[in-house]
Scaffold this active site. Structure first.
Site, mmCIF file in Angstrom:
data_model
loop_
_atom_site.group_PDB
_atom_site.id
_atom_site.type_symbol
_atom_site.label_atom_id
_atom_site.label_comp_id
_atom_site.label_asym_id
_atom_site.label_seq_id
_atom_site.Cartn_x
_atom_site.Cartn_y
_atom_site.Cartn_z
ATOM 1 N N ARG A 55 0.824 -1.212 0.000
ATOM 2 C CA ARG A 55 0.000 0.000 0.000
ATOM 3 C C ARG A 55 0.860 1.265 0.000
ATOM 4 O O ARG A 55 0.337 2.365 0.127
ATOM 5 C CB ARG A 55 -0.959 -0.022 1.198
ATOM 6 C CG ARG A 55 -2.005 -1.117 1.030
ATOM 7 C CD ARG A 55 -2.998 -1.222 2.149
ATOM 8 N NE ARG A 55 -3.970 -2.274 1.828
ATOM 9 C CZ ARG A 55 -4.801 -2.812 2.693
ATOM 10 N NH1 ARG A 55 -4.802 -2.398 3.943
ATOM 11 N NH2 ARG A 55 -5.640 -3.748 2.311
ATOM 12 N N GLU A 68 -0.474 -9.080 -5.332
ATOM 13 C CA GLU A 68 -1.770 -9.711 -5.611
ATOM 14 C C GLU A 68 -1.622 -11.186 -5.956
ATOM 15 O O GLU A 68 -2.460 -11.998 -5.583
ATOM 16 C CB GLU A 68 -2.518 -8.958 -6.713
ATOM 17 C CG GLU A 68 -3.046 -7.583 -6.281
ATOM 18 C CD GLU A 68 -4.038 -7.640 -5.108
ATOM 19 O OE1 GLU A 68 -4.651 -8.699 -4.884
ATOM 20 O OE2 GLU A 68 -4.176 -6.618 -4.412
ATOM 21 N N GLN A 122 -3.573 -17.158 -2.875
ATOM 22 C CA GLN A 122 -3.924 -18.341 -2.082
ATOM 23 C C GLN A 122 -3.287 -18.319 -0.704
ATOM 24 O O GLN A 122 -3.194 -19.334 -0.047
ATOM 25 C CB GLN A 122 -3.478 -19.620 -2.804
ATOM 26 C CG GLN A 122 -4.561 -20.239 -3.664
ATOM 27 C CD GLN A 122 -4.219 -20.176 -5.138
ATOM 28 O OE1 GLN A 122 -3.250 -19.544 -5.526
ATOM 29 N NE2 GLN A 122 -5.012 -20.831 -5.946
ATOM 30 N N THR A 123 -2.848 -17.135 -0.298
ATOM 31 C CA THR A 123 -2.042 -17.070 0.921
ATOM 32 C C THR A 123 -2.480 -15.895 1.785
ATOM 33 O O THR A 123 -2.841 -14.839 1.266
ATOM 34 C CB THR A 123 -0.548 -16.930 0.531
ATOM 35 O OG1 THR A 123 -0.249 -17.912 -0.481
ATOM 36 C CG2 THR A 123 0.355 -17.165 1.713
ATOM 37 N N GLY A 147 3.858 -22.164 -1.528
ATOM 38 C CA GLY A 147 2.994 -23.169 -2.150
ATOM 39 C C GLY A 147 2.438 -22.714 -3.494
ATOM 40 O O GLY A 147 2.698 -21.595 -3.935
ATOM 41 N N TYR A 148 1.677 -23.607 -4.125
ATOM 42 C CA TYR A 148 1.093 -23.298 -5.442
ATOM 43 C C TYR A 148 2.156 -22.694 -6.373
ATOM 44 O O TYR A 148 2.054 -21.543 -6.791
ATOM 45 C CB TYR A 148 -0.114 -22.361 -5.320
ATOM 46 C CG TYR A 148 -1.220 -22.902 -4.454
ATOM 47 C CD1 TYR A 148 -2.118 -23.846 -4.962
ATOM 48 C CD2 TYR A 148 -1.361 -22.484 -3.145
ATOM 49 C CE1 TYR A 148 -3.134 -24.350 -4.164
ATOM 50 C CE2 TYR A 148 -2.370 -22.989 -2.341
ATOM 51 C CZ TYR A 148 -3.243 -23.917 -2.847
ATOM 52 O OH TYR A 148 -4.248 -24.397 -2.068
ATOM 53 N N TYR A 174 -10.482 -11.549 -10.719
ATOM 54 C CA TYR A 174 -10.223 -10.838 -9.469
ATOM 55 C C TYR A 174 -8.883 -10.095 -9.523
ATOM 56 O O TYR A 174 -8.799 -8.898 -9.240
ATOM 57 C CB TYR A 174 -10.228 -11.814 -8.273
ATOM 58 C CG TYR A 174 -9.640 -11.155 -7.062
ATOM 59 C CD1 TYR A 174 -10.398 -10.254 -6.334
ATOM 60 C CD2 TYR A 174 -8.312 -11.345 -6.719
ATOM 61 C CE1 TYR A 174 -9.843 -9.564 -5.267
ATOM 62 C CE2 TYR A 174 -7.742 -10.666 -5.663
ATOM 63 C CZ TYR A 174 -8.520 -9.785 -4.935
ATOM 64 O OH TYR A 174 -7.970 -9.089 -3.909
ATOM 65 N N ASP A 224 -13.426 -11.040 -4.454
ATOM 66 C CA ASP A 224 -12.955 -12.312 -3.909
ATOM 67 C C ASP A 224 -13.950 -12.768 -2.830
ATOM 68 O O ASP A 224 -15.025 -12.185 -2.687
ATOM 69 C CB ASP A 224 -11.519 -12.175 -3.364
ATOM 70 C CG ASP A 224 -11.449 -11.281 -2.127
ATOM 71 O OD1 ASP A 224 -12.475 -10.675 -1.752
ATOM 72 O OD2 ASP A 224 -10.358 -11.199 -1.525
ATOM 73 N N CYS A 229 -16.260 -7.599 8.803
ATOM 74 C CA CYS A 229 -17.410 -8.398 8.323
ATOM 75 C C CYS A 229 -16.935 -9.847 8.196
ATOM 76 O O CYS A 229 -16.836 -10.406 7.114
ATOM 77 C CB CYS A 229 -17.877 -7.831 6.984
ATOM 78 S SG CYS A 229 -19.510 -8.402 6.492
ATOM 79 N N CYS A 264 -18.689 -1.741 12.577
ATOM 80 C CA CYS A 264 -18.755 -1.653 11.106
ATOM 81 C C CYS A 264 -19.168 -0.243 10.676
ATOM 82 O O CYS A 264 -20.200 0.266 11.097
ATOM 83 C CB CYS A 264 -19.755 -2.667 10.556
ATOM 84 S SG CYS A 264 -19.900 -2.538 8.749
HETATM 85 N N1 ADE Z 1 -5.983 -9.634 -0.452
HETATM 86 C C1 ADE Z 1 -5.931 -9.539 -1.769
HETATM 87 N N2 ADE Z 1 -5.524 -8.323 -2.172
HETATM 88 C C2 ADE Z 1 -5.290 -7.628 -1.044
HETATM 89 C C3 ADE Z 1 -4.851 -6.321 -0.786
HETATM 90 N N3 ADE Z 1 -4.530 -5.513 -1.787
HETATM 91 N N4 ADE Z 1 -4.756 -5.945 0.499
HETATM 92 C C4 ADE Z 1 -5.068 -6.811 1.474
HETATM 93 N N5 ADE Z 1 -5.465 -8.043 1.304
HETATM 94 C C5 ADE Z 1 -5.586 -8.463 0.046
#
Ligand code: ADE
Length: 360
Positions: free
Chosen positions: A23, A35, A40-41, A79-80, A118, A136, A202, A213
């Site tokens: 971020r 991303e 998957q993690t 993994g994956y 996604y 997602d 949520c 919330c």
């Molecule tokens: N899961 C998938 N993308 C994300 C993101 N940008 N920030 C936090 N969790 C995520």
């Protein structure tokens, strides 16, 4: 859907979001790496890998020529591994076809290996500001509750519908050029805010924190007391399989049909005579002879299948020509194909065999 929730959601996100390394960048490659790792993690598990990966392979050029051993060592434990293979392939495509840069639209991103709907939306919105919803599991849960949405979110068509609805809602966001005070795109903030709300507030399985919330006043599930009921995740029904042998018993230009019992599946409709199990040609002849017909000629027909809600019929068929003089026992009725089509309700389960009559 209503868009009143968007503003309070974004205000909450700016105040409450987790401080995650992806971020703090506007580099599409770094956002892409995050991303793919997050596919998957869990966030906590990705944190350790993300910085190390970008240190070793800071751009598509470096990734595109990275020996597989080195790449897999960097990936070890996540993994994956197909994700890592796809990333290298993607980097090579970027080098060969896009001047080493990511294309800036969802549609173009979707063409790259390992990037589905996604992930394409996440990158397009976070890195380039495209107003396209990244949906997602977390986002589906938030949406289903907000809207008291009772469709089965495990169905692809339902997920597509949610993507379309949320993408439409994103039209109220400021345009891509208007980066916010934090230097991020509103579209990316919106998607990450939905993800973040699903991850922190949520929550599934009795853990929803509706008291904290920011958009609970817009939440239809809360009003209707359905927070724990939603979203609906109905696994596809496992259907019982039944084997059937279907007979086209032909006398001249007519074919035998009979009425199904008044109770049960397809009750009261017509059908071609049939029996449980798959029969050999000899057994098929014996079957029609037991019904009082004299078999003249047997021909194996195509196989067919039909899905009911709880049962799948697996069908094999025979056409059996019978002599006009047969002593017809049982309850068969002989009709011409055009009469069958016009006057008798024959369930579509038998269509494959009815078509053979019409098309001959
Ligand atoms: N899961 C998938 N993308 C994300 C993101 N940008 N920030 C936090 N969790 C995520």
């Amino acid at each position: 859907m209503q868009s009143d929730f968007v503003k309070p959601l974004l205000l909450w996100y700016n105040a409450a979001k987790r401080d995650l390394p992806w971020r703090h960048t506007d580099d599409p490659y770094a956002i892409y790496v995050s991303e793919i790792m997050l596919q998957q993690t869990r966030v906590e598990a990705v944190l350790g890998y993300y910085a190390r990966f970008l240190d070793a392979l800071p751009d598509p050029a470096r990734l595109s020529v990275c020996p597989d051993d080195v790449l897999f060592k960097l990936w070890e434990g996540l993994g994956y591994y197909s994700r890592a293979r796809h990333m290298k392939k993607t980097a090579q495509i970027l080098m060969e076809e896009h001047g080493g840069r990511f294309p800036g639209t969802k549609n173009e991103l979707l063409k790259l290996p390992g990037i589905g709907s996604y992930t394409a939306s996440a990158i397009a919105s976070i890195a380039f500001g495209e107003k396209t919803a990244a949906v997602d599991g977390n986002v589906l849960r938030v949406y289903a509750r907000l809207q008291a949405f009772r469709d089965n979110i495990l169905r692809d068509a339902v997920k597509k519908q949610v993507e379309a609805e949320l993408t439409e809602t994103m039209a109220v966001l400021p345009d891509a050029g208007d980066v916010s005070a934090t230097g991020t795109h509103p579209a990316g903030d919106f998607n990450q805010a939905m993800i973040e709300l699903g991850a922190l507030v949520c929550l599934p399985r009795g853990e929803a924190r509706c008291g904290s919330c920011p958009i609970s006043r817009f939440c239809q599930a809360k009003v209707q007391g359905l927070v724990e009921e939603l979203p609906l995740r109905l696994a596809p029904q496992k259907r019982r399989e039944e084997k059937l042998t279907v007979f086209l018993i032909r006398d001249g230009d007519e074919v035998a049909i009979r009425k199904r019992p008044e109770k049960g599946l397809l009750s009261g409709l017509y059908e071609f005579p049939n029996t449980e199990g798959f029969l050999t040609a000899e057994e098929a002849v014996r079957f029609v002879e037991a019904e009082g017909f004299e078999a003249l000629k047997v021909r194996k027909l195509r196989d067919a299948r039909h899905l009911f809600t709880h049962v799948t019929w697996l069908m094999e068929g025979y056409e059996i020509r019978v002599s006009p003089g047969s002593v017809r026992r049982g309850d068969c009725l002989f009709v011409r194909p055009d009469e069958l089509k016009r006057d008798y309700a024959l369930p579509s389960a038998f269509s494959a065999y009815a078509e053979l009559l019409i098309n001959e």
